[in-house]
Design a protein around this motif. Sequence first.
Motif, mmCIF file in Angstrom:
data_model
loop_
_atom_site.group_PDB
_atom_site.id
_atom_site.type_symbol
_atom_site.label_atom_id
_atom_site.label_comp_id
_atom_site.label_asym_id
_atom_site.label_seq_id
_atom_site.Cartn_x
_atom_site.Cartn_y
_atom_site.Cartn_z
ATOM 1 N N ILE A 135 0.944 -0.938 -0.138
ATOM 2 C CA ILE A 135 0.086 0.005 -0.063
ATOM 3 C C ILE A 135 0.906 1.049 0.063
ATOM 4 O O ILE A 135 1.697 1.416 0.729
ATOM 5 C CB ILE A 135 -1.016 -0.010 1.322
ATOM 6 N N ALA A 136 0.853 2.164 -1.051
ATOM 7 C CA ALA A 136 1.532 3.270 -1.137
ATOM 8 C C ALA A 136 0.657 4.160 -0.562
ATOM 9 O O ALA A 136 -0.527 4.436 -0.789
ATOM 10 C CB ALA A 136 1.837 3.607 -2.551
ATOM 11 N N THR A 137 1.300 5.105 0.331
ATOM 12 C CA THR A 137 0.755 6.237 0.963
ATOM 13 C C THR A 137 1.371 7.684 0.773
ATOM 14 O O THR A 137 2.654 7.424 0.300
ATOM 15 C CB THR A 137 0.338 5.943 2.570
ATOM 16 N N GLY A 138 0.933 8.566 1.228
ATOM 17 C CA GLY A 138 1.614 10.003 1.113
ATOM 18 C C GLY A 138 2.985 9.689 2.142
ATOM 19 O O GLY A 138 2.893 8.962 3.194
ATOM 20 N N GLU A 139 3.875 10.592 1.918
ATOM 21 C CA GLU A 139 5.160 10.509 2.735
ATOM 22 C C GLU A 139 5.001 10.811 4.135
ATOM 23 O O GLU A 139 4.220 11.607 4.407
ATOM 24 C CB GLU A 139 6.209 11.525 2.320
ATOM 25 N N GLY A 140 5.095 9.783 5.020
ATOM 26 C CA GLY A 140 4.982 9.925 6.594
ATOM 27 C C GLY A 140 3.436 9.137 6.704
ATOM 28 O O GLY A 140 3.338 9.354 8.082
ATOM 29 N N ASN A 141 2.886 8.850 5.681
ATOM 30 C CA ASN A 141 1.556 8.256 6.076
ATOM 31 C C ASN A 141 0.720 8.821 6.896
ATOM 32 O O ASN A 141 0.213 8.455 7.771
ATOM 33 C CB ASN A 141 1.947 6.782 6.682
ATOM 34 N N PRO A 142 0.308 10.018 6.510
ATOM 35 C CA PRO A 142 -0.305 11.041 7.255
ATOM 36 C C PRO A 142 -1.839 10.642 7.527
ATOM 37 O O PRO A 142 -2.350 10.897 8.768
ATOM 38 C CB PRO A 142 -0.844 12.347 6.238
ATOM 39 N N LYS A 143 -2.795 9.584 6.701
ATOM 40 C CA LYS A 143 -3.664 8.918 7.219
ATOM 41 C C LYS A 143 -3.712 7.750 8.015
ATOM 42 O O LYS A 143 -4.769 7.038 8.413
ATOM 43 C CB LYS A 143 -4.462 8.772 5.911
ATOM 44 N N ASN A 144 -2.618 7.586 8.234
ATOM 45 C CA ASN A 144 -2.314 6.081 9.311
ATOM 46 C C ASN A 144 -3.036 4.998 8.770
ATOM 47 O O ASN A 144 -3.630 4.106 9.232
ATOM 48 C CB ASN A 144 -2.926 6.540 10.773
ATOM 49 N N VAL A 145 -2.744 4.653 7.583
ATOM 50 C CA VAL A 145 -3.062 3.501 6.992
ATOM 51 C C VAL A 145 -1.988 2.070 7.210
ATOM 52 O O VAL A 145 -0.929 2.402 7.052
ATOM 53 C CB VAL A 145 -2.949 3.567 5.288
ATOM 54 N N ASP A 146 -2.577 1.299 8.128
ATOM 55 C CA ASP A 146 -1.860 0.152 8.643
ATOM 56 C C ASP A 146 -1.906 -1.163 7.990
ATOM 57 O O ASP A 146 -0.998 -2.054 7.883
ATOM 58 C CB ASP A 146 -2.281 0.125 10.255
ATOM 59 N N GLU A 147 -3.119 -1.455 7.145
ATOM 60 C CA GLU A 147 -3.464 -2.620 6.806
ATOM 61 C C GLU A 147 -4.334 -2.410 5.763
ATOM 62 O O GLU A 147 -5.080 -1.457 5.439
ATOM 63 C CB GLU A 147 -4.015 -3.460 7.835
ATOM 64 N N LEU A 148 -4.756 -3.569 4.852
ATOM 65 C CA LEU A 148 -5.556 -3.365 3.838
ATOM 66 C C LEU A 148 -7.032 -3.302 3.993
ATOM 67 O O LEU A 148 -7.622 -2.239 3.308
ATOM 68 C CB LEU A 148 -5.923 -5.074 3.332
ATOM 69 N N LYS A 149 -7.470 -3.352 5.207
ATOM 70 C CA LYS A 149 -8.877 -3.054 5.665
ATOM 71 C C LYS A 149 -9.097 -1.537 5.755
ATOM 72 O O LYS A 149 -10.305 -1.280 5.615
ATOM 73 C CB LYS A 149 -9.450 -3.939 6.683
ATOM 74 N N ASP A 150 -8.102 -1.023 5.906
ATOM 75 C CA ASP A 150 -8.286 0.347 6.275
ATOM 76 C C ASP A 150 -8.624 1.042 4.781
ATOM 77 O O ASP A 150 -9.116 2.196 4.858
ATOM 78 C CB ASP A 150 -6.709 1.082 6.503
#
Length: 273
Positions: A135-150
Amino acid sequence: MSRSVTTLRVTTLRITRRHAAAVLTAALLVPLAACGSDDATGDEAVKGSGAPAARLTVLAAASLTDVFRTAGTAYEKSHPGTRITFSFAGSQELAAQVRQGAPADALVTADTRTMDGLKDDTGTPAVIARNRLVIATGEGNPKNVDELKDLADSGLKVVLAAPEVPVGRYSKQILDAQHIVVRPVSQEPSVRAVLSKVELGEADAGLVYRTDAAAAADKVDAVEIPDAQNAVAQYPAATLKQSGNAEAAAAFVAWLAGPEAQKILQDAGFQKP
């Protein structure tokens, strides 16, 4: 003026002209001889490389963009006289180009399904690498995506590749297996297009190959997906029957499975075939 003097002057003039012509001819032959020497050296180098000189066009999956540029440079260095031009796009686009008769010598897709659909147009394919999704997220993972179900969170802007694109098909496969419903804000034509949306902040998250996220590590974060929930992408390579450089194309495809190319691929994060 006596006749003898006149004859002497005419003879001298003829000799002078002949001398000038000889000098000019010699001057012109020097660069030609030098060119012939260079060509001979080039021929010997090409023969010594084990592959004929050629200009190859290779159609390759978008996720191979960075690593194949490195691989192409390495191949040209060890195979003097061969020049490679890559055309990168989603595998489904490459397949369409092959069916339309686009001039090319070899094909590398991001799935076996696309390659299998081109059996009448290719030689026997061989898998040269494997890959997995993250899962690619914005730098620093600002939305706190931790796993697929997110990714099912309605407040999250998720972008996926279209279902006909290999990475889009893999994405659907792993989401369906986990019974996760995602409503993407867009469906893109290639994995690089998905990555770009995340890089530009137009999406909060997207499913891409591990190697693509690694290539953009200064712009995105990668959230790992457990192997039990993941899919394995396979990259088959094959020559194209329409190639006008069959021997050189076969040499390049064979090289991709060899130790030099495998090291380049694995250093970039691809898995062994």
